[in-house]
Each structure stands twice: as C-alpha cells, then as structure tokens.
Design an enzyme around this catalytic site. Structure first.
Site, PDB file in Angstrom:
ATOM      1  N   SER A 279     -23.646  77.902  61.820  1.00 46.75           N
ATOM      2  CA  SER A 279     -24.100  79.023  60.297  1.00 46.75           C
ATOM      3  C   SER A 279     -23.954  80.677  60.003  1.00 46.75           C
ATOM      4  CB  SER A 279     -25.571  78.233  59.924  1.00 46.75           C
ATOM      5  OG  SER A 279     -25.527  78.193  58.861  1.00 46.75           O
TER       6      SER A 279
ATOM      7  N   LYS B 166     -38.528  81.052  35.737  1.00 48.08           N
ATOM      8  CA  LYS B 166     -39.170  82.301  35.979  1.00 48.08           C
ATOM      9  C   LYS B 166     -39.673  81.850  37.558  1.00 48.08           C
ATOM     10  CE  LYS B 166     -39.909  86.462  37.402  1.00 48.08           C
ATOM     11  NZ  LYS B 166     -38.678  88.035  37.497  1.00 48.08           N
TER      12      LYS B 166
END
Lengths: 201, 306
Positions: B121, B173
């Site tokens: 990765s 948010k």
C-alpha cells in the site's frame, strides 16, 4: 642564564624521572617544588591531549578542541590532586613520614611517561595490527606511570615496598568499594520500580 | 650533557609525532572517493508529521523527508537505497515522501527501493516512484488502494446511556463522526474522496512502473501479492535482498568495486530518548484512532487486517 639553568634542571629531572626514578623521586619530594611539578604536569598532559584531539579532528570527527582541552586539563589536575591526597592519607595511616606537598610534587612528575603515547600511536599507524600496538603502548605507559607513583610514595614517605604498594592500590580499592555500594543502592531502588512503570497512560 | 641530549631527542620525536597526528593522512583532505550509497529506512506505519520517541507521542515522515534532502545535498552520495519495511499508512504522508523521492531522482542520483518483509500500500506507493524495485520472493507487497475508516458507535452510546448533540455550522461538518450513522449523501462524498485518492495512487503506479492505467487498475483492487507474483505482474523489477539492491544501486551509479554505505537517520542515544524516532508503535497509533477523532478521518493506504 637563569632560563638556561632552569631548562637544564628540567631536562635533567625529566631524564632522571624516566630512567632513574628512585633517585629522582627522592630529590623531588625533598625539594617539594610544586611549581616545577605543575609545569611538567601541564606539558605532559598538553602533549597527550593535543595528540588525541588533533588526531580525532584529522579523522573528520567533530571535536570542539579548545573546550575539550580545557575541561580535560582541569579534570586531570583534579585527579592529580585527589590521587595525591588519597596516597598521602594511605601513607600516613601506614606510618609514612613525608609531607603532602612533597608527595604532590613527586606524583606530578609521574605523568611524564604519557608523552611517549603520541609517538607510539603514530608508530602504531605504520605497522600491521596497529590497534594491538596502540593498546600495548597504552598498557606500557600505564604500568610505567604506576611504577612512578609507587616510587613517589616510597621515596616521599620512606615506606617499605609492600606498604608503598598498599598505598598505591588504596584509592582503587576505595573506588571499587564506592561503586559497588552505589550499584547496590541503585539496583535496590530499581527493583522497586516495575510497579511504577507497569502502568501505561 | 648526555641526559639533556637524550631528553631533547625524545622531545623532538614527540613534536614530530604531534605534527604527524595533526596533518598526516587526513581523511578530510580531498581524496578521490568512488562515491557512496545512501540508505534510508522506512519502517513501520507511514504517518505524516514528526516521529515518535519515548517522551514524545508524535509519529511521522518528516524525518524521512529530511534524510532524503540530506542525501540530495550530499555530493558523496551517488545513489540511494530506500529500505522499505512498511504495511503502508496515510495517503498524504506517502505522497509527501514520494514527492521528495522524485526530487532526489531529478538530481540524477538513482533511487532504488529494497522491500523487506512487507512493502504494501503506502509502502508500495513509495517504491513505485523509485528507479528500480527489489523484493524478496516472499515479500508481501501490492495492496494498491485507499480506504477511509469509519466506526459507528451509536448503538454503544445508547447502551451506556450517552446522548450526543452537535451544533454545527454546516450539515457535513461532523462527517465521519462515530456518534451517528453516516447518511447516504455523506457516504457518497467520502466515496468520491476515496476514488480521487485511488486515482492518484493508480496514476503514481502507472507513471512509476511505466504501465497503462487500465492495466494498473486491474491489479489495483487492493489485494496483496508476494514478491514473486509482483515480479510476474510487472510491479517489481528484481528479486533479491537488501545487498542485491545496494549492488544494483552501485551499478546504476557507476561505482566500481564494493560500494561504501552511508546510513541516514542514525541518532545519538540522547535523540533516541528525547528526539523523533522512525520506530512507531502501531498499537498506540491505532489506539489513538479511537481517542483522537482527527486520526479517524485520515485516508489510509494500508491493508485493513494487519
């Protein structure tokens, strides 16, 4: 003329200390001229320190030469004083009849063999097994210095060889006992610590 | 007179020795060097910021970037081997380090990666931007993909009687907040972000490995590969260990004979205790994920089960 006479005296003293230590230490401890010892001590230590520091700098190691030089000189002086004090204490306990200043002066001259380390290390660099040669030279100088300590103690306090040897090893025995005690105390403290460090936050 | 002469001779020897020590055989003087191979270690999770130490709980790649810069500026370094032993980490952190690798390569110095136990990765992201990749046949690599972890603790809070309320400036948010379920709209927003970062990752691999993007995407479904498999698929160049990578780097840099290695990132005992360190405590990092909400929102390039 005075300077030349002084230089002659110094050169002869150095020769006698190196090759006739018994007579030399007798004269030095009797005259108890601390000033002469200080000069010899400074020269011997400076030569050794310069050699080490310049060698390290030459190899590219970062070395703040002036700072280390001053600190090491100070430490060496303190050790000279401490050794002399402990030797004097040991000699007095074993019936010695000399003065502290006489012994201090004589011990100062015992540092002279250190000047040989610098040329020996340079020589070691040119021979095979240079590290062995370097270590051997350090060993020889240490033994030589200890022998001069022994003669300084014997001549300044008029002790027998056996008693002089006991006085010589006295500071090392004290140091060993001290560090053993410190190690015992520290391990005792640390044996309690796992309970404190076992908790993770 | 004889005594004085002998002592004067001794003093002369000592003086000559001092001068020899001061000026002789200086390693600082210009001596033609064949050049050195720099080695930089990437161990553990790749996380941005400063690294972790005993007394400091930051962890990050700033030190790796510093080492890459140091290797770039060091004229005696002719090539660099990046030794990767990492399961991955954060995508932006891997990206930052990869950019520094590219800058280093742009100076003309070859950069070779050597994979250790695992270089997956984020670890593969770094390897992909190097000139050549060495892996052991059993190295675990691949895992080309991105995920953003999210945990929903709503039911747990209900069980223990905690109710949360947020007064927000905008509807998204508190996106990825563990205190409530994700809405479909939020899921779509995150998915777009993940897809964007995935495309960036694929682009990096395609450019670095000189492969077609379609080909990369076929391989980049997130699975891991052994070094053997990766070589067959073109994700890795050579099978070999660290010293094979060093020899390969020396060859690419034109260094003849046994290359001299310079390891970057070696700290003093003092800095190990009080300064940043490349050793990162994986467990502590993941525990922080639960405590520190910022970590929950990091896009991760690391296999989920590690």
């Amino acid at each position: 003329m005075v300077g030349e006479r002084l230089m002659n005296v110094f050169l002869e003293m150095i020769f006698d200390v190196l090759f006739h230590p018994r007579q030399a230490m007798n004269v030095i401890s009797s005259s108890a001229n601390v000033g002469h010892s200080l000069i010899i001590f400074l020269i011997s230590e400076s030569i050794l320190l310069w050699g080490i520091l310049l060698g390290a700098d030459n190899k590219g190691l970062f070395v703040p030469i002036p700072l280390i030089f001053v600190i090491q000189l100070f430490i060496s002086f303190v050790l000279w004083y401490l050794f002399s004090a402990v030797f004097h204490l040991g000699a007095e306990l074993l019936g010695g009849k000399g003065t502290a200043s006489g012994l201090f002066s004589a011990v100062g001259f015992a540092y002279v063999p250190r000047i040989f380390l610098v040329p020996l290390w340079v020589l070691a660099a040119f021979v095979p097994n240079s590290s062995v040669v370097a270590m051997l030279s350090v060993f020889i100088v240490i033994v030589w210095t200890l022998w001069l300590f022994f003669e300084a103690i014997r001549q300044s306090h008029q002790l027998s060889s056996v008693r002089s040897f006991c006085v010589l090893i006295f500071p090392f025995v004290i140091a060993m006992l001290f560090f053993t005690l410190v190690a015992a105390i520290i391990s005792m403290i640390f044996s309690k610590l796992p309970f404190w460090f076992g908790q993770s936050l | 007179m004889k005594k004085k002469s002998i002592v004067i001779v001794i003093c002369c020897f000592v003086l000559i020795a001092l001068l020899t020590m001061a000026f002789g055989n200086s390693s600082k003087s210009s001596k033609k060097s064949a050049g050195k191979i720099g080695v930089i270690y990437v161990d553990g999770l790749i996380i941005g910021g400063r690294a972790q130490s005993v007394l400091n709980d930051y962890n990050g790649t700033d030190s790796i970037m510093k080492q890459l810069r140091a290797a770039k500026d060091d004229d005696t370094i002719k090539a660099v081997v990046i030794r990767i032993n990492s399961p991955g980490g954060s995508a932006p952190a891997s990206q930052e380090v990869a950019e520094e690798v590219k800058k280093l390569r742009s100076t003309g110095k070859p950069v070779i990666s050597s994979m250790g136990d695992v270089a997956a990765s984020g670890g593969y992201w770094l390897a992909a931007v190097t000139d050549k990749i060495y892996a052991n046949p059993a190295t675990l690599t691949g895992s080309i993909g991105v995920y953003m972890p999210y945990a929903n603790w709503q039911e747990l809070y209900k069980k223990i009687g905690i109710s949360n309320e947020k007064i927000k400036s905008g509807p998204h948010k508190d996106i990825l907040s563990p205190e409530r379920s994700m809405t479909n709209e939020e899921r779509a927003i995150i998915q777009v972000m993940v897809d964007d970062m995935y495309e960036q990752f694929v682009q990096v691999v395609a450019e670095g490995r000189k492969m077609d993007i379609k080909q990369v995407k076929q391989l980049a479904d997130g699975r891991i590969y052994t070094g053997n498999q990766a070589k067959a698929l073109g994700l890795v160049d050579e099978l070999g260990n660290f010293y094979d990578a060093v020899d390969g780097a020396a060859q690419m840099a034109g260094i003849v004979g046994k290359p001299e290695i310079k390891e970057f990132g070696q700290g003093s005992p003092f800095s190990m205790l009080f300064g940043p360190s490349e050793k990162i405590d994986i467990q502590q990092v993941f525990e922080k994920k639960i405590i520190n909400k910022f970590m929950l929102t990091l896009p991760m390039v690391i296999p989920e089960q590690w």
